[in-house]
Design a protein around this motif. Structure first.
Motif, PDB file in Angstrom:
ATOM      1  N   TYR A   1      -7.436   0.603  -8.054  1.00 48.44           N
ATOM      2  CA  TYR A   1      -7.551   2.065  -8.030  1.00 48.44           C
ATOM      3  C   TYR A   1      -8.942   2.442  -8.534  1.00 48.44           C
ATOM      4  O   TYR A   1      -9.510   1.764  -9.384  1.00 48.44           O
ATOM      5  CB  TYR A   1      -6.529   2.717  -8.961  1.00 48.44           C
ATOM      6  N   ALA A   2      -9.458   3.573  -8.061  1.00 47.06           N
ATOM      7  CA  ALA A   2     -10.751   4.061  -8.536  1.00 47.06           C
ATOM      8  C   ALA A   2     -10.594   4.854  -9.826  1.00 47.06           C
ATOM      9  O   ALA A   2     -11.501   4.906 -10.650  1.00 47.06           O
ATOM     10  CB  ALA A   2     -11.420   4.933  -7.469  1.00 47.06           C
ATOM     11  N   VAL A   3      -9.424   5.469 -10.022  1.00 49.53           N
ATOM     12  CA  VAL A   3      -9.196   6.365 -11.157  1.00 49.53           C
ATOM     13  C   VAL A   3      -8.165   5.750 -12.106  1.00 49.53           C
ATOM     14  O   VAL A   3      -7.081   5.340 -11.675  1.00 49.53           O
ATOM     15  CB  VAL A   3      -8.705   7.741 -10.650  1.00 49.53           C
ATOM     16  N   GLU A   4      -8.502   5.718 -13.392  1.00 53.67           N
ATOM     17  CA  GLU A   4      -7.619   5.112 -14.384  1.00 53.67           C
ATOM     18  C   GLU A   4      -6.278   5.832 -14.474  1.00 53.67           C
ATOM     19  O   GLU A   4      -5.228   5.198 -14.591  1.00 53.67           O
ATOM     20  CB  GLU A   4      -8.295   5.109 -15.755  1.00 53.67           C
TER      21      GLU A   4
ATOM     22  N   TYR B   1       0.914   7.044  -5.966  1.00 60.72           N
ATOM     23  CA  TYR B   1       0.399   7.381  -7.293  1.00 60.72           C
ATOM     24  C   TYR B   1      -1.114   7.593  -7.298  1.00 60.72           C
ATOM     25  O   TYR B   1      -1.678   7.893  -8.331  1.00 60.72           O
ATOM     26  CB  TYR B   1       0.802   6.289  -8.292  1.00 60.72           C
ATOM     27  N   GLY B   2      -1.748   7.432  -6.162  1.00 62.21           N
ATOM     28  CA  GLY B   2      -3.183   7.671  -6.075  1.00 62.21           C
ATOM     29  C   GLY B   2      -3.799   6.903  -4.924  1.00 62.21           C
ATOM     30  O   GLY B   2      -3.111   6.205  -4.171  1.00 62.21           O
ATOM     31  N   ASP B   3      -5.099   7.053  -4.806  1.00 64.30           N
ATOM     32  CA  ASP B   3      -5.841   6.414  -3.721  1.00 64.30           C
ATOM     33  C   ASP B   3      -6.066   4.932  -4.035  1.00 64.30           C
ATOM     34  O   ASP B   3      -6.761   4.600  -4.994  1.00 64.30           O
ATOM     35  CB  ASP B   3      -7.185   7.126  -3.537  1.00 64.30           C
ATOM     36  N   VAL B   4      -5.464   4.059  -3.239  1.00 61.89           N
ATOM     37  CA  VAL B   4      -5.619   2.616  -3.423  1.00 61.89           C
ATOM     38  C   VAL B   4      -6.915   2.187  -2.743  1.00 61.89           C
ATOM     39  O   VAL B   4      -7.075   2.349  -1.542  1.00 61.89           O
ATOM     40  CB  VAL B   4      -4.410   1.855  -2.824  1.00 61.89           C
TER      41      VAL B   4
ATOM     42  N   VAL C   1       0.845  -1.202   0.000  1.00 61.86           N
ATOM     43  CA  VAL C   1       0.000   0.000   0.000  1.00 61.86           C
ATOM     44  C   VAL C   1       0.878   1.248   0.000  1.00 61.86           C
ATOM     45  O   VAL C   1       0.606   2.214  -0.728  1.00 61.86           O
ATOM     46  CB  VAL C   1      -0.958   0.004   1.212  1.00 61.86           C
ATOM     47  N   GLU C   2       1.935   1.228   0.783  1.00 56.78           N
ATOM     48  CA  GLU C   2       2.833   2.384   0.854  1.00 56.78           C
ATOM     49  C   GLU C   2       3.445   2.690  -0.508  1.00 56.78           C
ATOM     50  O   GLU C   2       3.496   3.846  -0.932  1.00 56.78           O
ATOM     51  CB  GLU C   2       3.944   2.110   1.876  1.00 56.78           C
TER      52      GLU C   2
ATOM     53  N   GLU D   1      -4.524   7.367 -12.236  1.00 55.51           N
ATOM     54  CA  GLU D   1      -3.656   6.978 -11.128  1.00 55.51           C
ATOM     55  C   GLU D   1      -3.073   5.582 -11.357  1.00 55.51           C
ATOM     56  O   GLU D   1      -1.890   5.335 -11.109  1.00 55.51           O
ATOM     57  CB  GLU D   1      -4.425   7.026  -9.813  1.00 55.51           C
ATOM     58  N   ALA D   2      -3.909   4.675 -11.844  1.00 57.64           N
ATOM     59  CA  ALA D   2      -3.447   3.314 -12.109  1.00 57.64           C
ATOM     60  C   ALA D   2      -2.395   3.304 -13.216  1.00 57.64           C
ATOM     61  O   ALA D   2      -1.392   2.589 -13.127  1.00 57.64           O
ATOM     62  CB  ALA D   2      -4.628   2.427 -12.480  1.00 57.64           C
TER      63      ALA D   2
END
Length: 185
Positions: free
Chosen positions: A139-142, A114-117, A108-109, A144-145
């Motif tokens: 990830y919720a946002v592409e 790079y974004g909200d996991v 997770v760290e 960030e992924a």
């Protein structure tokens, strides 16, 4: 409105009484005389099974059934082969080469930079209790992924090189649904 008890299924007589009552009400509203054979047909028209909707509206002109599907991530047109595909809830990355002693916090760290996991799934070996060597990161946002894939693929985590790829990718051009002349003859 009458209270219904859903814990116990109605007996056949109760269903017949309900159907008979509905037929009587319909006859009273329309002003017609109720014929005994109509009543019998109403009682025999009990519906069982899943839903009571008209399935003919779910069919395409060729007789194929129309199913729900996930929408394209980008604009219209055919999806590119190997392009990332969204899962039901988000964008999932597949991480391989994880050190057997890696903990969820370590993963997770590294990925939260790079974004909200949204979710992390580490599969553990039942006998040893160690990580099997792979993880799924959501990830919720592409965007960030995508950034995480670019930055972390072939990087080191706990002194071991990891590989980061998309867990779900779109199939190329001519799939089962795809247009094309090939096929059975």
């Amino acid at each position: 409105m009458a209270d219904l008890d859903f814990t116990v299924a109605p007996e056949d007589e109760e269903v017949e009484d309900l159907a008979e009552g509905e037929a009587m009400e319909e006859a009273e509203r329309s002003g017609k005389q109720l014929d005994p054979s109509d009543l019998r047909n109403t009682v025999l028209a009990k519906r069982k099974g899943r839903g009571f909707r008209d399935t003919s509206r779910d069919e395409e002109p060729g007789g194929n059934v129309r199913y729900d599907s996930l929408e394209d991530g980008g604009g219209g047109g055919a999806p590119a082969a190997g392009a990332p595909a969204k899962s039901i809830e988000g964008w999932v990355l597949f991480v391989t080469g994880l050190h057997e002693e890696a903990q969820e916090e370590d993963v997770v760290e590294a990925f939260s930079e790079y974004g909200d996991v949204k979710n992390v799934y580490l599969n553990l070996d039942r006998q040893t209790g160690y990580v099997k060597g792979y993880a799924l990161i959501e990830y919720a946002v592409e965007k960030e992924a995508r950034e995480a894939v670019k930055a972390l693929d072939k990087s080191k985590l706990l002194d071991q090189e990891i590989r980061v790829t998309w867990a779900f990718v779109k199939q190329g051009g001519r799939g089962r649904r795809g247009g094309g002349g090939g096929g059975r003859q």
